[in-house]
Design a protein around this motif. Sequence first.
Motif, PDB file in Angstrom:
ATOM      1  N   GLY A 284       2.147 -24.020  -0.011  1.00 53.49           N
ATOM      2  CA  GLY A 284       1.663 -24.411   1.046  1.00 53.49           C
ATOM      3  C   GLY A 284       1.050 -23.538   2.063  1.00 53.49           C
ATOM      4  O   GLY A 284      -0.257 -24.148   2.898  1.00 53.49           O
TER       5      GLY A 284
ATOM      6  N   TYR B 276      -2.402 -20.933   2.434  1.00 51.24           N
ATOM      7  CA  TYR B 276      -3.830 -20.526   1.221  1.00 51.24           C
ATOM      8  C   TYR B 276      -4.043 -19.620   0.765  1.00 51.24           C
ATOM      9  O   TYR B 276      -4.352 -18.069   2.255  1.00 51.24           O
ATOM     10  CB  TYR B 276      -4.896 -21.782   2.987  1.00 51.24           C
ATOM     11  CG  TYR B 276      -4.334 -22.960   2.351  1.00 51.24           C
ATOM     12  CD1 TYR B 276      -5.339 -23.922   2.027  1.00 51.24           C
ATOM     13  CD2 TYR B 276      -3.812 -23.387   4.067  1.00 51.24           C
ATOM     14  CE1 TYR B 276      -5.096 -24.972   2.428  1.00 51.24           C
ATOM     15  CE2 TYR B 276      -3.383 -24.700   3.936  1.00 51.24           C
ATOM     16  CZ  TYR B 276      -4.020 -25.455   3.157  1.00 51.24           C
ATOM     17  OH  TYR B 276      -4.055 -27.272   3.186  1.00 51.24           O
TER      18      TYR B 276
ATOM     19  N   GLN C 187      -4.906 -23.912  -2.551  1.00 51.27           N
ATOM     20  CA  GLN C 187      -3.490 -23.890  -1.341  1.00 51.27           C
ATOM     21  C   GLN C 187      -2.228 -22.990  -2.785  1.00 51.27           C
ATOM     22  O   GLN C 187      -2.567 -23.942  -3.919  1.00 51.27           O
ATOM     23  CB  GLN C 187      -3.192 -25.003  -1.211  1.00 51.27           C
ATOM     24  CG  GLN C 187      -2.382 -24.952  -0.337  1.00 51.27           C
ATOM     25  CD  GLN C 187      -2.030 -26.622  -0.512  1.00 51.27           C
ATOM     26  OE1 GLN C 187      -1.737 -27.714  -0.579  1.00 51.27           O
ATOM     27  NE2 GLN C 187      -0.983 -26.577   1.265  1.00 51.27           N
TER      28      GLN C 187
ATOM     29  N   LYS D 254      -4.074 -21.213  11.656  1.00 47.50           N
ATOM     30  CA  LYS D 254      -3.505 -20.670  10.649  1.00 47.50           C
ATOM     31  C   LYS D 254      -2.945 -18.993  10.998  1.00 47.50           C
ATOM     32  O   LYS D 254      -4.006 -19.080  12.099  1.00 47.50           O
ATOM     33  CB  LYS D 254      -4.502 -20.599   9.607  1.00 47.50           C
ATOM     34  CG  LYS D 254      -4.320 -21.858   8.807  1.00 47.50           C
ATOM     35  CD  LYS D 254      -3.640 -22.301   7.875  1.00 47.50           C
ATOM     36  CE  LYS D 254      -4.134 -24.037   7.130  1.00 47.50           C
ATOM     37  NZ  LYS D 254      -4.373 -24.652   7.908  1.00 47.50           N
TER      38      LYS D 254
ATOM     39  N   PHE E 247      -2.249 -17.294   5.525  1.00 44.98           N
ATOM     40  CA  PHE E 247      -3.748 -17.677   5.071  1.00 44.98           C
ATOM     41  C   PHE E 247      -4.141 -16.526   4.394  1.00 44.98           C
ATOM     42  O   PHE E 247      -4.042 -15.317   6.029  1.00 44.98           O
ATOM     43  CB  PHE E 247      -4.512 -18.320   6.015  1.00 44.98           C
ATOM     44  CG  PHE E 247      -5.743 -18.728   4.964  1.00 44.98           C
ATOM     45  CD1 PHE E 247      -6.610 -18.470   4.268  1.00 44.98           C
ATOM     46  CD2 PHE E 247      -7.151 -19.448   5.978  1.00 44.98           C
ATOM     47  CE1 PHE E 247      -7.107 -17.921   3.149  1.00 44.98           C
ATOM     48  CE2 PHE E 247      -8.021 -20.203   5.559  1.00 44.98           C
ATOM     49  CZ  PHE E 247      -8.609 -19.221   4.177  1.00 44.98           C
TER      50      PHE E 247
END
Length: 409
Positions: free
Chosen positions: A345, A347, A407, A235, A309
């Motif tokens: 999608g 986080y 998510q 990520k 993320f």
Amino acid sequence: MKQERPYPKVTISPKAEASVRHGHPWIYGEEILQIEGEPQNGGLVDVVAGKTFLGTGFYNSISKIAVRLISRNANDVFDHRFWRRRVEYALRYRKTVMPGADFTCCRLVHGEADQMPGLTVDRFGSILSVQNTCLGMEQIKDTLYHALWDALTEMGETVIGIYERNDIGLRTREGLAEYKGWYRSDTIPAPASTVTEIQENGVRYLVDVEKGQKTGFFLDQKYNRAAVARLARGKRVLDCFTYSGSFGLNAALGGAAHVTCVDISQAAIDLAKANAALNGLDGKMDFLCADVFDLLTELAEGKCRDYDFIILDPPAFTKSRKTVQAAARGYKEINLKAMKLLPRGGYLATCSCSHFITDDLFRKILAKAARNSAKSLRQIEARQQAPDHPILWNVPETDYLKFYIFQVV
């Protein structure tokens, strides 16, 4: 009470009686109906309702909390043996819930949750960092510190010093002076340096118990940081309000492709950089000194898609009920902007460390932010503080940290 008691006696209101019977240890000054004898600030008093004994606690007429209960047993004798038992009970609990290496870096005493009102004791390897906001506990600190020292030594643990971080404004409301420095006695030495190295979740940190925030380092997010690390592989991470870089470091060691750490404090950024270097992560992380609110606004307006993320670990936006609504707006703003920045999608790890922002309110804030960003939240984990910061269900003030991982879909 059948036998004569040596302590002054305070009679409390029916409202306070109900609270005490439900397990809460605080009695406010306005809840005291009558005082018999001459209680001394920092001394012990018995608490009664009518003729019924409810407990014994530390009295302080200066404080809004006039009595902090330490026992509900009329047979207790409050000598060094009593406090040694209480300290040992707290330590044995940590040995159970923070096993192995985790016991070397954890909170050993969590105030009311350990029936030691106002007292915080954090362990950073071989150094104990202590903070106290209760006059009665201050007056018996020699007993408490030696009980901690002796009990840990007998458990085979190495402790080289006790640092007092009593430089907080809350102490003045209790009639206590602010100060910080090494505790000294004939049997407890003062180390040469206030800086020590700890390891948490495999991450190394330099902790300065003199200059670091609170007692030197935030231990309550230990397992939440590990939860972030488990999801970080590959990520591109934005760690907001990074302070020491702890979430970002866990993400980087967890295999993140890259981590950007942001904090408004240059001192915090310097500390995070030093911790990155300590862990050999310089090449996987970069650092930005900026206001997170402004940065998220700028990135959102620029339709930035650099991150998949985002971690939001802000300081408490409110420390009183009077400012809850303003704080709620702040939490909504940062979460809304983070959700807009994230691709579907992506986080989001987000939290609130304010007791006054309840879990129900925080969930409503997050839900509203999701609606306004036209995103849905798929919950991965709902977490709280680590178990060395125990939550007593009958003492709501011990329940403060809300932590969620989603998510964004």
